[in-house]
Motif scaffolding. Structure first.
Motif, PDB file in Angstrom:
ATOM      1  N   ALA A  27     -11.751  12.794  13.423  1.00 44.56           N
ATOM      2  CA  ALA A  27     -11.100  13.581  12.369  1.00 44.56           C
ATOM      3  C   ALA A  27      -9.610  13.268  12.272  1.00 44.56           C
ATOM      4  CB  ALA A  27     -11.310  15.073  12.624  1.00 44.56           C
ATOM      5  N   LEU A  28      -8.927  13.260  13.410  1.00 44.97           N
ATOM      6  CA  LEU A  28      -7.486  12.989  13.388  1.00 44.97           C
ATOM      7  C   LEU A  28      -7.184  11.556  12.961  1.00 44.97           C
ATOM      8  CD1 LEU A  28      -6.252  14.940  16.539  1.00 44.97           C
ATOM      9  CD2 LEU A  28      -6.005  15.554  14.120  1.00 44.97           C
ATOM     10  N   THR A  29      -8.040  10.625  13.353  1.00 41.94           N
ATOM     11  CA  THR A  29      -7.834   9.234  12.933  1.00 41.94           C
ATOM     12  C   THR A  29      -8.030   9.105  11.424  1.00 41.94           C
ATOM     13  OG1 THR A  29      -8.548   8.443  15.095  1.00 41.94           O
ATOM     14  CG2 THR A  29      -8.564   6.849  13.297  1.00 41.94           C
ATOM     15  N   ALA A  30      -9.002   9.816  10.873  1.00 42.64           N
ATOM     16  CA  ALA A  30      -9.208   9.789   9.422  1.00 42.64           C
ATOM     17  C   ALA A  30      -8.002  10.384   8.695  1.00 42.64           C
ATOM     18  CB  ALA A  30     -10.489  10.542   9.050  1.00 42.64           C
ATOM     19  N   VAL A  31      -7.483  11.492   9.196  1.00 41.22           N
ATOM     20  CA  VAL A  31      -6.304  12.110   8.581  1.00 41.22           C
ATOM     21  C   VAL A  31      -5.100  11.170   8.683  1.00 41.22           C
ATOM     22  CG1 VAL A  31      -4.637  14.013   8.783  1.00 41.22           C
ATOM     23  CG2 VAL A  31      -7.095  14.484   8.873  1.00 41.22           C
ATOM     24  N   ALA A  32      -4.904  10.576   9.860  1.00 46.48           N
ATOM     25  CA  ALA A  32      -3.777   9.648  10.032  1.00 46.48           C
ATOM     26  C   ALA A  32      -3.929   8.426   9.131  1.00 46.48           C
ATOM     27  CB  ALA A  32      -3.674   9.214  11.493  1.00 46.48           C
ATOM     28  N   SER A  33      -5.141   7.925   8.994  1.00 46.61           N
ATOM     29  CA  SER A  33      -5.381   6.775   8.117  1.00 46.61           C
ATOM     30  C   SER A  33      -5.102   7.131   6.661  1.00 46.61           C
ATOM     31  CB  SER A  33      -6.818   6.280   8.265  1.00 46.61           C
ATOM     32  OG  SER A  33      -7.037   5.799   9.561  1.00 46.61           O
ATOM     33  N   ALA A  34      -5.559   8.305   6.246  1.00 44.24           N
ATOM     34  CA  ALA A  34      -5.318   8.739   4.867  1.00 44.24           C
ATOM     35  C   ALA A  34      -3.820   8.897   4.612  1.00 44.24           C
ATOM     36  CB  ALA A  34      -6.050  10.043   4.589  1.00 44.24           C
ATOM     37  N   ALA A  35      -3.129   9.526   5.554  1.00 41.42           N
ATOM     38  CA  ALA A  35      -1.690   9.731   5.388  1.00 41.42           C
ATOM     39  C   ALA A  35      -0.943   8.401   5.350  1.00 41.42           C
ATOM     40  CB  ALA A  35      -1.150  10.614   6.510  1.00 41.42           C
ATOM     41  N   SER A  36      -1.288   7.493   6.249  1.00 36.18           N
ATOM     42  CA  SER A  36      -0.582   6.210   6.268  1.00 36.18           C
ATOM     43  C   SER A  36      -0.915   5.381   5.033  1.00 36.18           C
ATOM     44  CB  SER A  36      -0.885   5.436   7.549  1.00 36.18           C
ATOM     45  OG  SER A  36      -2.250   5.134   7.642  1.00 36.18           O
ATOM     46  N   HIS A  37      -2.150   5.473   4.560  1.00 33.62           N
ATOM     47  CA  HIS A  37      -2.521   4.736   3.352  1.00 33.62           C
ATOM     48  C   HIS A  37      -1.768   5.292   2.143  1.00 33.62           C
ATOM     49  CE1 HIS A  37      -5.179   3.208   0.143  1.00 33.62           C
ATOM     50  NE2 HIS A  37      -5.213   2.174   0.943  1.00 33.62           N
ATOM     51  N   GLY A  38      -1.731   6.615   2.028  1.00 37.53           N
ATOM     52  CA  GLY A  38      -0.993   7.227   0.923  1.00 37.53           C
ATOM     53  C   GLY A  38       0.486   6.932   0.992  1.00 37.53           C
ATOM     54  N   TYR A  39       1.049   6.978   2.194  1.00 33.24           N
ATOM     55  CA  TYR A  39       2.464   6.696   2.359  1.00 33.24           C
ATOM     56  C   TYR A  39       2.779   5.241   2.004  1.00 33.24           C
ATOM     57  CZ  TYR A  39       7.140   6.546   4.320  1.00 33.24           C
ATOM     58  OH  TYR A  39       8.497   6.388   4.479  1.00 33.24           O
ATOM     59  N   ALA A  40       1.896   4.336   2.400  1.00 36.92           N
ATOM     60  CA  ALA A  40       2.101   2.920   2.062  1.00 36.92           C
ATOM     61  C   ALA A  40       2.109   2.725   0.547  1.00 36.92           C
ATOM     62  CB  ALA A  40       1.022   2.061   2.708  1.00 36.92           C
ATOM     63  N   HIS A  41       1.221   3.436  -0.150  1.00 44.51           N
ATOM     64  CA  HIS A  41       1.232   3.353  -1.615  1.00 44.51           C
ATOM     65  C   HIS A  41       2.524   3.925  -2.181  1.00 44.51           C
ATOM     66  CE1 HIS A  41      -2.506   1.623  -2.973  1.00 44.51           C
ATOM     67  NE2 HIS A  41      -3.127   2.236  -1.969  1.00 44.51           N
ATOM     68  N   ALA A  42       2.999   5.021  -1.614  1.00 43.51           N
ATOM     69  CA  ALA A  42       4.248   5.609  -2.096  1.00 43.51           C
ATOM     70  C   ALA A  42       5.409   4.637  -1.908  1.00 43.51           C
ATOM     71  CB  ALA A  42       4.528   6.924  -1.367  1.00 43.51           C
ATOM     72  N   ILE A  43       5.447   3.977  -0.759  1.00 40.15           N
ATOM     73  CA  ILE A  43       6.509   2.993  -0.495  1.00 40.15           C
ATOM     74  C   ILE A  43       6.391   1.816  -1.453  1.00 40.15           C
ATOM     75  CG2 ILE A  43       7.361   1.328   1.216  1.00 40.15           C
ATOM     76  CD1 ILE A  43       8.063   4.282   1.793  1.00 40.15           C
ATOM     77  N   ALA A  44       5.169   1.355  -1.670  1.00 37.18           N
ATOM     78  CA  ALA A  44       4.951   0.191  -2.533  1.00 37.18           C
ATOM     79  C   ALA A  44       5.315   0.473  -3.981  1.00 37.18           C
ATOM     80  CB  ALA A  44       3.495  -0.264  -2.441  1.00 37.18           C
ATOM     81  N   HIS A  45       5.281   1.738  -4.383  1.00 35.21           N
ATOM     82  CA  HIS A  45       5.533   2.080  -5.783  1.00 35.21           C
ATOM     83  C   HIS A  45       6.837   2.838  -5.992  1.00 35.21           C
ATOM     84  CE1 HIS A  45       1.686   0.653  -7.210  1.00 35.21           C
ATOM     85  NE2 HIS A  45       1.136   1.199  -6.141  1.00 35.21           N
ATOM     86  N   ARG A  46       7.739   2.715  -5.053  1.00 35.22           N
ATOM     87  CA  ARG A  46       9.038   3.379  -5.233  1.00 35.22           C
ATOM     88  C   ARG A  46       9.721   2.817  -6.462  1.00 35.22           C
ATOM     89  NH1 ARG A  46      11.663   4.292   0.657  1.00 35.22           N
ATOM     90  NH2 ARG A  46      10.393   6.111   1.081  1.00 35.22           N
ATOM     91  N   THR A  47      10.223   3.720  -7.245  1.00 32.35           N
ATOM     92  CA  THR A  47      10.933   3.322  -8.461  1.00 32.35           C
ATOM     93  C   THR A  47      12.159   4.206  -8.618  1.00 32.35           C
ATOM     94  OG1 THR A  47       9.699   4.858  -9.847  1.00 32.35           O
ATOM     95  CG2 THR A  47       8.763   2.642  -9.570  1.00 32.35           C
ATOM     96  N   ASP A  48      12.853   3.964  -9.664  1.00 34.37           N
ATOM     97  CA  ASP A  48      14.040   4.768  -9.964  1.00 34.37           C
ATOM     98  C   ASP A  48      13.685   5.943 -10.860  1.00 34.37           C
ATOM     99  OD1 ASP A  48      16.038   1.783 -10.206  1.00 34.37           O
ATOM    100  OD2 ASP A  48      15.677   3.094  -8.490  1.00 34.37           O
ATOM    101  N   ASP A  49      12.441   6.395 -10.815  1.00 32.63           N
ATOM    102  CA  ASP A  49      12.070   7.507 -11.686  1.00 32.63           C
ATOM    103  C   ASP A  49      12.651   8.814 -11.159  1.00 32.63           C
ATOM    104  OD1 ASP A  49      10.474   7.857  -9.497  1.00 32.63           O
ATOM    105  OD2 ASP A  49       8.597   8.072 -10.605  1.00 32.63           O
ATOM    106  N   ALA A  50      12.413   9.881 -11.888  1.00 38.57           N
ATOM    107  CA  ALA A  50      13.037  11.167 -11.573  1.00 38.57           C
ATOM    108  C   ALA A  50      12.409  11.863 -10.370  1.00 38.57           C
ATOM    109  CB  ALA A  50      12.950  12.075 -12.796  1.00 38.57           C
ATOM    110  N   ALA A  51      11.206  11.506  -9.998  1.00 37.98           N
ATOM    111  CA  ALA A  51      10.537  12.195  -8.883  1.00 37.98           C
ATOM    112  C   ALA A  51      11.226  11.860  -7.564  1.00 37.98           C
ATOM    113  CB  ALA A  51       9.075  11.785  -8.820  1.00 37.98           C
ATOM    114  N   ALA A  52      11.385  12.877  -6.761  1.00 30.80           N
ATOM    115  CA  ALA A  52      11.975  12.659  -5.440  1.00 30.80           C
ATOM    116  C   ALA A  52      11.013  11.824  -4.606  1.00 30.80           C
ATOM    117  CB  ALA A  52      12.232  13.996  -4.762  1.00 30.80           C
TER     118      ALA A  52
END
Length: 172
Positions: free
Chosen positions: A56-81
């Motif tokens: 369970a914890l590995t699945a949560v950690a994998s989901a969080a790291s996957h989502g975070y990697a997408h957030a990093i990959a799509h950083r832009t100068d948009d208005a969202a923090a």
């Protein structure tokens, strides 16, 4: 000419919710299968409660790291923090965690002495194998494939699960 050809627009984000659901389902099923197949106790007594928590914890950690990697990959100068964008991206990975829950449930059943941990591992691998077939079938049907073609796609996806089962047998 497409609007997307403009160099000033950010790269497109991941697909629609159905695509994220299918991706997370397949990813979570494969991850859970690999994790449960990797369970080994090296001469120590099995602890299915610990193993369920580990999956369970590995699945949560994998989901969080996957989502975070997408957030990093799509950083832009948009208005969202950036923080808001990263948290939102991590939360959209919930299908990955949900797909691992049948494996967690099977191991939890072993913890409650409903069955042995070996039976739980076998059941989890079978459940994930069937889930992989279902995810592939569903994705192909959504893409407009015929039933026979969709069943072939589901079969190919299930082969990933069979590979994990085979690897589990060979290693143990």
């Amino acid at each position: 000419m497409s609007i997307r050809s403009s160099a000033s627009l950010p790269p497109p984000r991941r697909g629609e919710p159905l695509q994220r659901l299918l991706f997370g389902g397949v990813y979570g099923s494969v991850l859970a299968s690999a994790l449960v197949a990797a369970l080994g106790h090296d001469g120590h007594p099995s602890d299915p409660g610990y193993d369920a928590l580990w999956v369970a914890l590995t699945a949560v950690a994998s989901a969080a790291s996957h989502g975070y990697a997408h957030a990093i990959a799509h950083r832009t100068d948009d208005a969202a923090a950036v923080t808001t964008s990263a948290v939102w991206s991590m939360l959209t990975e919930w299908p990955l965690v949900v797909a691992a829950l049948p494996t967690v449930a099977a191991l939890s059943g072993a913890y409650l002495h409903w069955w042995s941990e070996e039976a739980a591992v076998d059941a989890a691998l079978l459940i994930n194998l069937v889930a992989l077939f279902g995810w592939g079938l569903w994705a192909a049907r959504v893409a407009g494939r015929t039933w026979p073609a969709s069943c072939r796609v589901g079969g190919v996806d299930a082969m990933v699960g069979l590979f994990i089962v085979f690897a589990n047998v060979v290693v143990k």
